[in-house]
Design a protein around this motif. Structure first.
Motif, short mmCIF file in Angstrom:
data_model
loop_
_atom_site.label_atom_id
_atom_site.label_comp_id
_atom_site.label_asym_id
_atom_site.label_seq_id
_atom_site.Cartn_x
_atom_site.Cartn_y
_atom_site.Cartn_z
N GLU A 136 0.81 -1.22 0.00
CA GLU A 136 0.00 0.00 0.00
C GLU A 136 0.84 1.26 0.00
O GLU A 136 0.50 2.25 -0.66
CB GLU A 136 -0.94 -0.01 1.20
CG GLU A 136 -2.05 -1.07 1.12
CD GLU A 136 -3.00 -0.98 2.29
OE1 GLU A 136 -2.78 -0.11 3.16
OE2 GLU A 136 -3.96 -1.78 2.34
N ASP A 137 1.96 1.27 0.74
CA ASP A 137 2.77 2.48 0.83
C ASP A 137 3.34 2.87 -0.52
O ASP A 137 3.30 4.04 -0.92
CB ASP A 137 3.91 2.29 1.84
CG ASP A 137 3.41 2.26 3.28
OD1 ASP A 137 2.27 2.70 3.51
OD2 ASP A 137 4.15 1.79 4.16
N GLN B 283 -0.71 8.43 -6.26
CA GLN B 283 -1.10 9.81 -5.96
C GLN B 283 -0.55 10.76 -7.01
O GLN B 283 -1.23 11.70 -7.45
CB GLN B 283 -0.59 10.21 -4.57
CG GLN B 283 -0.96 11.63 -4.17
CD GLN B 283 -0.44 11.97 -2.79
OE1 GLN B 283 0.28 11.21 -2.16
NE2 GLN B 283 -0.81 13.15 -2.29
N ARG C 85 0.54 3.88 -3.01
CA ARG C 85 0.02 5.22 -2.71
C ARG C 85 0.98 6.29 -3.20
O ARG C 85 0.56 7.33 -3.72
CB ARG C 85 -0.20 5.36 -1.21
CG ARG C 85 -0.93 6.64 -0.80
CD ARG C 85 -1.06 6.76 0.70
NE ARG C 85 -1.68 5.57 1.28
CZ ARG C 85 -1.05 4.71 2.07
NH1 ARG C 85 0.23 4.91 2.38
NH2 ARG C 85 -1.67 3.66 2.57
#
Length: 284
Positions: A209-210, A217, A213
């Protein structure tokens, strides 16, 4: 990543003072926000500065009412304050996410960094690559942190996943570009059967997820056409520019925007992602 390296530097400063600050995207338009964060633990030392410098720094940091005044004087005061703190046992200043420093803080801190000579001060700035707002540490020595090489990445995987299939390991190293966070997160994005070679490893490789993201983004800040073009490139496993542009249809006109974003670039007849994990994040 960069934050882990700064943590390591702090651990090595066994006797020196350590001051830390970090750029925050929501504070990028607040003058001297990062400088306040860095200097907050030593604000009691401001009284030792020459009166004009002390007054300028107090005003800039909101300790007294008034306009920020002369930024040059604030920068000089910053240098004097850091030297004063360093006089005891040395000083290590760590600034993370420097790409999000407000301009006033960045100017004051880089001004000080360029003039540190015998004051016993070390300043380390860590910034992400290819951000819309880049950190301009002009005059400073740069160290680009690349992924682990194949030998180091292999050793990491041998420790974390001793039962990993050798062919899977080689493929994972290539697809992660040696990114240590992505390598360490494999157990959360791949099944045990995939790690041992009993099941196929997805292409592109899923990411945690990190990391997803971080890149997603940046992609979401682009136009819809640029997003479509990136998705076509991520779905294609050849990197052939003509194939991607043909699949993208009208969105092919966003190629310049995609290149300007730093997420991908054209090299001859190929469209290459800045990092293999960009492709994975965009695809997910």
């Amino acid at each position: 990543g960069k934050s882990t390296l700064l943590d390591y530097a702090a651990q090595q400063a066994t006797t020196a003072h350590v001051l830390r600050a970090g750029g925050v995207e929501s504070e990028v338009r607040l003058p001297f926000a990062a400088l306040h964060q860095l200097c907050y633990p030593v604000l009691d030392r401001i009284d030792t500065l020459p009166a004009p410098q002390a007054a300028a720094l107090r005003t800039a940091l909101g300790l007294v009412a008034g306009s920020a005044g002369d930024r040059f004087l604030v920068a000089v005061a910053t240098l004097t304050l850091l030297a004063e703190v360093a006089a005891d046992a040395g000083l290590l200043c760590l600034v993370d996410d420097a790409q999000w420093l407000d301009t006033a803080s960045a100017d004051a801190l880089t001004f000080a960094a360029r003039r540190i000579e015998a004051e016993g001060v070390v300043m380390l700035f860590a910034a992400r690559d290819y951000q819309p707002q880049a950190f301009q540490g002009a005059g400073q020595r740069d160290l680009r942190v690349e992924g682990l090489d194949s030998d180091a990445a292999g050793k990491l995987l041998d420790v974390a996943f001793p039962d990993m299939n050798p062919q899977v390991r080689d493929r994972v190293i290539i697809q992660t570009g040696g990114n240590p966070l992505a390598l360490a997160e494999l157990s959360t994005v791949l099944s045990g059967d995939a790690l041992t070679g009993r099941a196929q490893v997805p292409d592109p490789l899923p990411v945690g997820e990190d990391i997803e993201r971080l890149y997603a983004q940046r992609a979401q800040e682009l136009s819809d056409a640029a997003g479509t073009l990136l998705l076509c490139a991520a779905a294609d496993d050849t990197g052939d520019l003509a194939t991607v542009l043909d699949a993208a249809g009208p969105a092919k006109h966003a190629l310049r925007e995609v290149e300007d974003s730093g997420l991908a670039s054209v090299a001859g007849s190929w469209l290459r992602f800045h990092h293999p994990l960009v492709r994975s994040a965009i695809y997910q």
